[in-house]
Design a protein around this motif. Structure first.
Motif, PDB file in Angstrom:
ATOM      1  N   ARG A 167       0.813  -1.217   0.000  1.00 55.78           N
ATOM      2  CA  ARG A 167       0.000   0.000   0.000  1.00 55.78           C
ATOM      3  C   ARG A 167       0.845   1.265   0.000  1.00 55.78           C
ATOM      4  O   ARG A 167       1.992   1.269   0.433  1.00 55.78           O
TER       5      ARG A 167
ATOM      6  N   ASP B 151      -0.510   4.144   1.559  1.00 52.61           N
ATOM      7  CA  ASP B 151      -0.805   4.945   2.753  1.00 52.61           C
ATOM      8  C   ASP B 151      -0.095   4.459   4.006  1.00 52.61           C
ATOM      9  O   ASP B 151       0.048   5.230   4.950  1.00 52.61           O
TER      10      ASP B 151
ATOM     11  N   LEU C 162      -0.580   2.503  -7.218  1.00 52.65           N
ATOM     12  CA  LEU C 162      -0.338   3.046  -5.881  1.00 52.65           C
ATOM     13  C   LEU C 162      -0.288   4.566  -5.863  1.00 52.65           C
ATOM     14  O   LEU C 162      -0.570   5.181  -4.838  1.00 52.65           O
ATOM     15  N   VAL C 163       0.089   5.173  -6.967  1.00 51.18           N
ATOM     16  CA  VAL C 163       0.166   6.646  -7.035  1.00 51.18           C
ATOM     17  C   VAL C 163      -0.439   7.123  -8.361  1.00 51.18           C
ATOM     18  O   VAL C 163      -0.440   6.387  -9.348  1.00 51.18           O
ATOM     19  N   PRO C 164      -0.941   8.361  -8.381  1.00 51.92           N
ATOM     20  CA  PRO C 164      -1.471   8.888  -9.646  1.00 51.92           C
ATOM     21  C   PRO C 164      -0.367   9.039 -10.687  1.00 51.92           C
ATOM     22  O   PRO C 164       0.789   9.322 -10.344  1.00 51.92           O
TER      23      PRO C 164
ATOM     24  N   ARG D 214       1.585  12.550   3.600  1.00 54.75           N
ATOM     25  CA  ARG D 214       2.115  13.604   4.474  1.00 54.75           C
ATOM     26  C   ARG D 214       2.337  13.027   5.863  1.00 54.75           C
ATOM     27  O   ARG D 214       1.394  12.764   6.586  1.00 54.75           O
TER      28      ARG D 214
ATOM     29  N   ASP E 270       4.360  22.024  -1.244  1.00 51.53           N
ATOM     30  CA  ASP E 270       3.511  21.065  -1.950  1.00 51.53           C
ATOM     31  C   ASP E 270       3.931  21.046  -3.417  1.00 51.53           C
ATOM     32  O   ASP E 270       3.813  22.059  -4.103  1.00 51.53           O
TER      33      ASP E 270
ATOM     34  N   PHE F 150       8.134  21.199  -7.897  1.00 49.05           N
ATOM     35  CA  PHE F 150       8.799  22.467  -8.218  1.00 49.05           C
ATOM     36  C   PHE F 150       8.919  23.353  -6.982  1.00 49.05           C
ATOM     37  O   PHE F 150       9.967  23.962  -6.738  1.00 49.05           O
TER      38      PHE F 150
ATOM     39  N   VAL G 190       2.873  11.623 -10.853  1.00 50.47           N
ATOM     40  CA  VAL G 190       2.664  13.065 -10.736  1.00 50.47           C
ATOM     41  C   VAL G 190       2.365  13.436  -9.286  1.00 50.47           C
ATOM     42  O   VAL G 190       1.818  12.635  -8.527  1.00 50.47           O
TER      43      VAL G 190
ATOM     44  N   ARG H   5       0.559  16.301  -6.480  1.00 52.05           N
ATOM     45  CA  ARG H   5      -0.848  16.706  -6.309  1.00 52.05           C
ATOM     46  C   ARG H   5      -1.250  17.852  -7.240  1.00 52.05           C
ATOM     47  O   ARG H   5      -2.420  18.194  -7.331  1.00 52.05           O
ATOM     48  N   LEU H   6      -0.260  18.449  -7.907  1.00 52.66           N
ATOM     49  CA  LEU H   6      -0.527  19.525  -8.864  1.00 52.66           C
ATOM     50  C   LEU H   6      -0.366  19.039 -10.294  1.00 52.66           C
ATOM     51  O   LEU H   6      -0.375  19.840 -11.226  1.00 52.66           O
ATOM     52  N   GLY H   7      -0.151  17.728 -10.478  1.00 54.50           N
ATOM     53  CA  GLY H   7      -0.019  17.193 -11.825  1.00 54.50           C
ATOM     54  C   GLY H   7       1.380  17.274 -12.391  1.00 54.50           C
ATOM     55  O   GLY H   7       1.602  16.915 -13.548  1.00 54.50           O
ATOM     56  N   THR H   8       2.354  17.733 -11.598  1.00 54.12           N
ATOM     57  CA  THR H   8       3.731  17.822 -12.091  1.00 54.12           C
ATOM     58  C   THR H   8       4.383  16.440 -12.036  1.00 54.12           C
ATOM     59  O   THR H   8       4.360  15.772 -11.006  1.00 54.12           O
TER      60      THR H   8
ATOM     61  N   MET I  64      -4.912  23.695 -15.142  1.00 56.89           N
ATOM     62  CA  MET I  64      -3.665  22.938 -15.006  1.00 56.89           C
ATOM     63  C   MET I  64      -2.631  23.322 -16.065  1.00 56.89           C
ATOM     64  O   MET I  64      -1.730  22.533 -16.364  1.00 56.89           O
TER      65      MET I  64
ATOM     66  N   ARG J 195      -6.763   9.815 -14.303  1.00 61.18           N
ATOM     67  CA  ARG J 195      -5.666   8.957 -13.853  1.00 61.18           C
ATOM     68  C   ARG J 195      -4.500   9.762 -13.303  1.00 61.18           C
ATOM     69  O   ARG J 195      -3.605   9.192 -12.666  1.00 61.18           O
ATOM     70  N   GLU J 196      -4.494  11.066 -13.562  1.00 59.84           N
ATOM     71  CA  GLU J 196      -3.474  11.916 -12.950  1.00 59.84           C
ATOM     72  C   GLU J 196      -3.873  12.298 -11.525  1.00 59.84           C
ATOM     73  O   GLU J 196      -3.097  12.943 -10.811  1.00 59.84           O
TER      74      GLU J 196
ATOM     75  N   VAL K 235      -5.974   9.975  -9.385  1.00 58.46           N
ATOM     76  CA  VAL K 235      -6.145   8.798  -8.518  1.00 58.46           C
ATOM     77  C   VAL K 235      -5.315   7.641  -9.087  1.00 58.46           C
ATOM     78  O   VAL K 235      -5.064   7.591 -10.295  1.00 58.46           O
ATOM     79  N   PRO K 236      -4.915   6.709  -8.229  1.00 55.51           N
ATOM     80  CA  PRO K 236      -4.182   5.538  -8.729  1.00 55.51           C
ATOM     81  C   PRO K 236      -5.069   4.679  -9.641  1.00 55.51           C
ATOM     82  O   PRO K 236      -6.290   4.600  -9.437  1.00 55.51           O
TER      83      PRO K 236
ATOM     84  N   ARG L 192      -7.312   1.678  -2.077  1.00 58.33           N
ATOM     85  CA  ARG L 192      -6.002   1.576  -1.421  1.00 58.33           C
ATOM     86  C   ARG L 192      -5.503   0.142  -1.320  1.00 58.33           C
ATOM     87  O   ARG L 192      -4.365  -0.109  -0.950  1.00 58.33           O
TER      88      ARG L 192
END
Lengths: 407, 407
Positions: free
Chosen positions: A27, A29, A49-51, A206, A214, A217, A277, A279-282, B15, B47-48, B50-51, B279
């Motif tokens: 997981r 989390d 597991l991650v976006p 977090r 956050d 960048f 990416v 949380r801002l899509g970077t 974005m 998909r950007e 959520v997993p 999750r």
């Protein structure tokens, strides 16, 4: 430490069942995705597991003709620690997830272990940096970035931060005095720099005590400077984040779109890729790319062929020549990397004294290009040690033995 | 409410930039991805946020020959509210993101709006349910599930929960007495059932006050029963979650792998798909599929052709016949859906009295199959109203007008 057979992710039964029982869960989390042996499953399933942003393939697949030589299993080698083993044994010793060897453009060897398959989007970690490095060199070749210009010239948000007054070349070659420690096994109190970077980038949740910025960048812009820029090579991932920022700003393309348009679609890749990416899509240009084994082999082959692949000049020849020239060995000597005594690091690629170029990811990902021998090796791995120091004492002699056998 | 032109996601600049300024961000952690007009960008980039599990394509792409008839733009229709408009105007009126019309297997119409492109993996919401329904019907046809068997026979974890004693058929047709309210605009105190489901499935962050289960399957197992099973059709997403659980348990395939092996790879899809996961890695069979417009058009065409596509029998003919037979209109009448007075719902598909079958997703996703007319319509959308009641008063008359024009 469990060996490769004992930690095989299929045998361990990670995430099997609907739903998987608690004891087999991997997981985001609870941090279990970052634990060995869980990550022997997780590195092949990171996008669950991650976006991630999509890096879609397109059109016909560029062929990788087969000329398999299974006898390569029996090539013998001696590790830097003095252990004799076969090539096949070296794969287990380095917790290899999948490996492919090209000789003069033909697939002479290909093996899949654990949960990998040809369409697995395996995390590449710092192999990602080598794509950012290629993009930056391509923008330099196009006159859109200048070696000696300061980073803040292109990204004013870096003004006053540790890297604002570093040059493009210093950042490309990781010869900056950035205040950041790339220590994956930090034991000090509080959060390590790598943990803070991972939290900023949503690579980790977090954790308590995090009050930092956050996004990738914002994280690099928050870092200071320890020592003057232009000194020895010191490997620090946020240099790549800054470089990615310059590349995105100057090209106008987010990294996922750039890799799609400059590499994935023109190269006729056979599988979609993805990139983690924040949380801002970077995108995480320092280590978030996920791709198939055969597609990273195509990147190695493109580099071997002077930047040409699938009927197109993917990377200018001058850029490829720059990568293979490497950096200043004197600036690199202090790191004392196993198997790479006179090597260097430049343009986000590793360089051996024999002229080979390497893209390397922690835990054993890699693209290895030996032009003199006509050999390209692509590798995916999930080594328990979070450093290529953990496996290069085996992989480098193994590659040398394989090249000699292919002779 | 902003109209389609005013809320166009390109014009809004969501974005854009490296990094995107705060005012233009569309995020998971602050809930902005679920707000209009932000989601006009977000539904094409889920998909950007959520997993997701990968649903990779493979092999040659199955052709969709072109025979474009741009004059269809000017087909006229009258909405159920009595408004006259052209087909083209109807697309804006329903906040269409992309649409494709097949007539006897040829693409007669295709339009892209906003941020969509042919490789966009657009969220399909409840169109996902229709894939779970097909899978369940295929397992029934194979004798691995039985209409009259209780859910807990297959998934003992459901024993004692609201759906444990419901039959496979009752769940398939959403005729259960499950204690759950599918209310997307709940105004009551505390968290709504849909919010709770979304939190359990990691579709939303854990909001204050949430003390429920973790994961889609644990969520449905936590629900009780309000009224006897076997009554009227009532649309409740957790029925699909339970159905997915049965399908995964009986087939031994997680939903992403099932959709890959049973649909995406044999059908010669042109783009990878993806599905949101919780999750624990469990796919959101109730609404998490993300796919390209042309690929869902292929699904509609496969259904039109009796389950045959790309040289293979993808779905048994008997299953397709079952879907087109629909359900009991008497059990459906009370819902009073705009444009579907004598319709029904069965096997996770919607049915019109004229014999058409529909897969429908909230905010305007859809696959519409009119076998008598030889017409298939695939649609992506981002309508501001979180119910197909918001757009079917336009889309149904529009589809009927288009079918008449193609006549």
């Amino acid at each position: 430490m469990m060996d490769a057979a004992a930690s095989d992710p299929v045998a361990m039964g990670w995430m099997a069942g609907s739903p998987p029982p608690a004891a087999t869960q991997v997981r985001w989390d609870d941090g279990s995705m970052w634990r060995f042996p869980q990550y022997r499953w997780g590195f092949s399933h990171m996008r669950e597991l991650v976006p991630t942003a999509a890096i879609p393939r397109a059109g016909d697949v560029s062929p990788l003709p087969l000329a398999l030589r299974d006898e390569l299993d029996d090539v013998t080698l001696t590790t830097l620690a003095g252990q004799a083993m076969s090539w096949r044994q070296s794969l287990a010793a380095t917790y290899t997830d999948a490996i492919l060897v090209l000789h003069h453009g033909r697939v002479v060897y290909e093996r899949w272990f654990g949960v990998t398959r040809p369409d697995t989007q395996h995390i590449l970690f710092s192999v990602t940096k080598s794509f950012v490095g290629l993009a930056a060199e391509m923008l330099i070749a196009a006159g859109k970035l200048t070696d000696d210009a300061k980073a803040a010239n292109y990204v004013p948000e870096l003004q006053g931060s540790g890297l604002g007054n570093a040059t493009v070349r210093q950042i490309l070659d990781m010869r900056t005095g950035l205040a950041f420690s790339e220590d994956y096994v930090a034991g000090q109190q509080g959060l390590s720099d790598v943990q803070r970077m991972s939290i900023a980038g949503a690579w980790m949740p977090r954790l308590a005590g995090y009050d930092g910025p956050d996004g990738h960048f914002a994280f690099v812009a928050s870092l200071g400077q320890d020592v003057p820029h232009g000194g020895d090579f010191v490997y620090r991932t946020p240099n790549t984040t800054a470089l990615q920022w310059l590349v995105e700003r100057v090209s106008g393309l987010p990294l996922a779109a750039l890799i799609r348009d400059w590499f994935w679609q023109p190269m006729g890749m056979e599988a979609d890729a993805a990139i983690a990416v924040d949380r801002l899509g970077t995108a995480f240009g320092g280590g978030g790319l996920m791709a198939s084994l055969r597609d990273i082999a195509r990147v190695g082959e493109m580099m071997r062929l002077g930047g040409r692949w699938n009927g197109r000049q993917i990377v200018p020849q001058a850029v490829v020549a720059r990568i293979f020239r490497g950096g200043d060995p004197a600036a690199f000597a202090h790191v004392n990397y196993p198997g790479n005594p006179d090597g260097s690091y430049a343009s986000q690629w590793w360089h051996r004294a024999g002229g080979q170029a390497m893209a390397l990811g922690v835990h054993g990902q890699g693209i290895y290009v030996d032009r003199a021998a006509g050999v390209v090796i692509a590798r995916l791995g999930s080594h328990p040690v979070a450093s290529n120091r953990g496996n290069m004492g085996v992989t480098i002699p193994a590659y040398d033995a394989l090249v000699a056998a292919l002779g």
